[in-house]
Design a protein around this motif. Sequence first.
Motif, mmCIF file in Angstrom:
data_model
loop_
_atom_site.group_PDB
_atom_site.id
_atom_site.type_symbol
_atom_site.label_atom_id
_atom_site.label_comp_id
_atom_site.label_asym_id
_atom_site.label_seq_id
_atom_site.Cartn_x
_atom_site.Cartn_y
_atom_site.Cartn_z
ATOM 1 N N PHE A 7 0.795 -1.224 0.000
ATOM 2 C CA PHE A 7 0.000 0.000 0.000
ATOM 3 C C PHE A 7 0.834 1.284 0.000
ATOM 4 O O PHE A 7 0.311 2.373 0.245
ATOM 5 C CB PHE A 7 -0.990 0.021 1.170
ATOM 6 N N ALA A 8 2.126 1.170 -0.328
ATOM 7 C CA ALA A 8 2.952 2.385 -0.388
ATOM 8 C C ALA A 8 2.385 3.401 -1.370
ATOM 9 O O ALA A 8 2.395 4.611 -1.105
ATOM 10 C CB ALA A 8 4.390 2.016 -0.768
ATOM 11 N N GLY A 9 1.862 2.913 -2.505
ATOM 12 C CA GLY A 9 1.358 3.815 -3.533
ATOM 13 C C GLY A 9 0.124 4.592 -3.138
ATOM 14 O O GLY A 9 -0.153 5.649 -3.710
ATOM 15 N N ILE A 10 -0.639 4.085 -2.170
ATOM 16 C CA ILE A 10 -1.864 4.781 -1.750
ATOM 17 C C ILE A 10 -1.740 5.332 -0.331
ATOM 18 O O ILE A 10 -2.702 5.849 0.223
ATOM 19 C CB ILE A 10 -3.091 3.844 -1.834
ATOM 20 N N TYR A 11 -0.535 5.230 0.258
ATOM 21 C CA TYR A 11 -0.357 5.631 1.655
ATOM 22 C C TYR A 11 -0.736 7.094 1.875
ATOM 23 O O TYR A 11 -1.466 7.420 2.818
ATOM 24 C CB TYR A 11 1.095 5.396 2.063
ATOM 25 N N ASP A 12 -0.246 7.981 1.025
ATOM 26 C CA ASP A 12 -0.524 9.406 1.221
ATOM 27 C C ASP A 12 -2.021 9.689 1.157
ATOM 28 O O ASP A 12 -2.525 10.546 1.894
ATOM 29 C CB ASP A 12 0.194 10.236 0.158
ATOM 30 N N TRP A 13 -2.714 9.005 0.292
ATOM 31 C CA TRP A 13 -4.145 9.251 0.127
ATOM 32 C C TRP A 13 -4.949 8.673 1.288
ATOM 33 O O TRP A 13 -5.859 9.322 1.805
ATOM 34 C CB TRP A 13 -4.633 8.656 -1.191
ATOM 35 N N VAL A 14 -4.597 7.477 1.730
ATOM 36 C CA VAL A 14 -5.376 6.797 2.770
ATOM 37 C C VAL A 14 -4.999 7.281 4.162
ATOM 38 O O VAL A 14 -5.863 7.596 4.983
ATOM 39 C CB VAL A 14 -5.189 5.264 2.669
ATOM 40 N N VAL A 15 -3.695 7.324 4.447
ATOM 41 C CA VAL A 15 -3.218 7.654 5.790
ATOM 42 C C VAL A 15 -2.709 9.088 5.879
ATOM 43 O O VAL A 15 -2.885 9.764 6.894
ATOM 44 C CB VAL A 15 -2.109 6.668 6.222
ATOM 45 N N GLY A 16 -2.095 9.548 4.803
ATOM 46 C CA GLY A 16 -1.480 10.865 4.833
ATOM 47 C C GLY A 16 -2.462 11.994 5.047
ATOM 48 O O GLY A 16 -2.143 12.995 5.706
ATOM 49 N N ARG A 17 -3.647 11.868 4.517
ATOM 50 C CA ARG A 17 -4.622 12.946 4.664
ATOM 51 C C ARG A 17 -4.956 13.234 6.126
ATOM 52 O O ARG A 17 -4.859 14.373 6.569
ATOM 53 C CB ARG A 17 -5.880 12.636 3.861
ATOM 54 N N PRO A 18 -5.372 12.227 6.902
ATOM 55 C CA PRO A 18 -5.640 12.532 8.315
ATOM 56 C C PRO A 18 -4.397 12.942 9.095
ATOM 57 O O PRO A 18 -4.468 13.786 9.985
ATOM 58 C CB PRO A 18 -6.248 11.233 8.859
ATOM 59 N N LEU A 19 -3.245 12.347 8.755
ATOM 60 C CA LEU A 19 -2.027 12.711 9.469
ATOM 61 C C LEU A 19 -1.568 14.127 9.144
ATOM 62 O O LEU A 19 -0.842 14.745 9.928
ATOM 63 C CB LEU A 19 -0.903 11.722 9.146
ATOM 64 N N GLY A 20 -1.998 14.640 8.016
ATOM 65 C CA GLY A 20 -1.611 15.991 7.646
ATOM 66 C C GLY A 20 -1.973 17.020 8.699
ATOM 67 O O GLY A 20 -1.227 17.976 8.941
ATOM 68 N N SER A 21 -3.116 16.836 9.353
ATOM 69 C CA SER A 21 -3.525 17.787 10.391
ATOM 70 C C SER A 21 -2.567 17.749 11.571
ATOM 71 O O SER A 21 -2.273 18.788 12.185
ATOM 72 C CB SER A 21 -4.949 17.487 10.860
ATOM 73 N N VAL A 22 -2.048 16.559 11.897
ATOM 74 C CA VAL A 22 -1.071 16.442 12.980
ATOM 75 C C VAL A 22 0.254 17.045 12.547
ATOM 76 O O VAL A 22 0.919 17.755 13.317
ATOM 77 C CB VAL A 22 -0.884 14.969 13.390
ATOM 78 N N PHE A 23 0.649 16.787 11.313
ATOM 79 C CA PHE A 23 1.909 17.333 10.815
ATOM 80 C C PHE A 23 1.898 18.862 10.843
ATOM 81 O O PHE A 23 2.916 19.490 11.131
ATOM 82 C CB PHE A 23 2.175 16.845 9.390
ATOM 83 N N ARG A 24 0.754 19.457 10.527
ATOM 84 C CA ARG A 24 0.684 20.922 10.540
ATOM 85 C C ARG A 24 0.842 21.471 11.955
ATOM 86 O O ARG A 24 1.427 22.551 12.144
ATOM 87 C CB ARG A 24 -0.633 21.379 9.911
ATOM 88 N N LYS A 25 0.343 20.749 12.943
ATOM 89 C CA LYS A 25 0.574 21.155 14.331
ATOM 90 C C LYS A 25 2.030 20.932 14.723
ATOM 91 O O LYS A 25 2.639 21.767 15.387
ATOM 92 C CB LYS A 25 -0.338 20.367 15.277
ATOM 93 N N LEU A 26 2.568 19.812 14.301
ATOM 94 C CA LEU A 26 3.933 19.468 14.663
ATOM 95 C C LEU A 26 4.933 20.459 14.086
ATOM 96 O O LEU A 26 5.898 20.847 14.758
ATOM 97 C CB LEU A 26 4.249 18.045 14.182
ATOM 98 N N ILE A 27 4.709 20.890 12.859
ATOM 99 C CA ILE A 27 5.663 21.781 12.201
ATOM 100 C C ILE A 27 5.799 23.091 12.967
ATOM 101 O O ILE A 27 6.867 23.723 12.974
ATOM 102 C CB ILE A 27 5.251 22.032 10.731
#
Length: 202
Positions: A7-27
């Motif tokens: 699932f590497a090819g779909i990781y950003d779409w499936v998992v990356g989207r929700p994690l993006g909100s955490v990454f924006r806080k982390l940055i």
Amino acid sequence: MDEYARFAGIYDWVVGRPLGSVFRKLILTLPQGGGLLDVCCGTGMFAAMARERGFSVCGLDRSAPMLAVARRKRPGLPLVRADASAMPFGGEQFHLATVTFALHEKPQFVREAILAEILRVLRPGGTILLADYCHPHGASRPAAAAAGLVERLAGAEHHRNYADWMRRGAAEGFLDDSGLNWERLAYGLSGVAGIYRVRQPD
């Protein structure tokens, strides 16, 4: 077999989207200056965000398929393929290390080895920023259930390690057991994840 190959090819779409909100806080919590090592960087989402903020970034991951996606989608991002529990770096090379949503999926002895390696490659007084599952804080039942479902769908071994992580006290239990000084900076994912700062002893 690489557990991420399927699932590497779909990781950003499936998992990356929700994690993006955490990454924006982390940055927003990153201290200024120095080199940053993004441990278990996956497809390089967070490492790329840090690079855009002007940090000198190196991403490290052992999964060739995940790094292949990172190289395709984030060209020019410095990446190293290696096991985070045996990093190919000398001691005291980085000012800052991040590890996001990786420790919960590893057995306890691997988590401890990764933390020891991070401490080894950090300079005295350096900072670790950790984002991972915590015991839900003000989270809705659907949010907590969704996190558990995602971990179950990731595979039997992955889910066993996640269940062990939660049973041991999740992120805060792991940090307490480390004996290091840490503080929680924020919650994420509707309260099922936490962002923590750990100081490397001087």
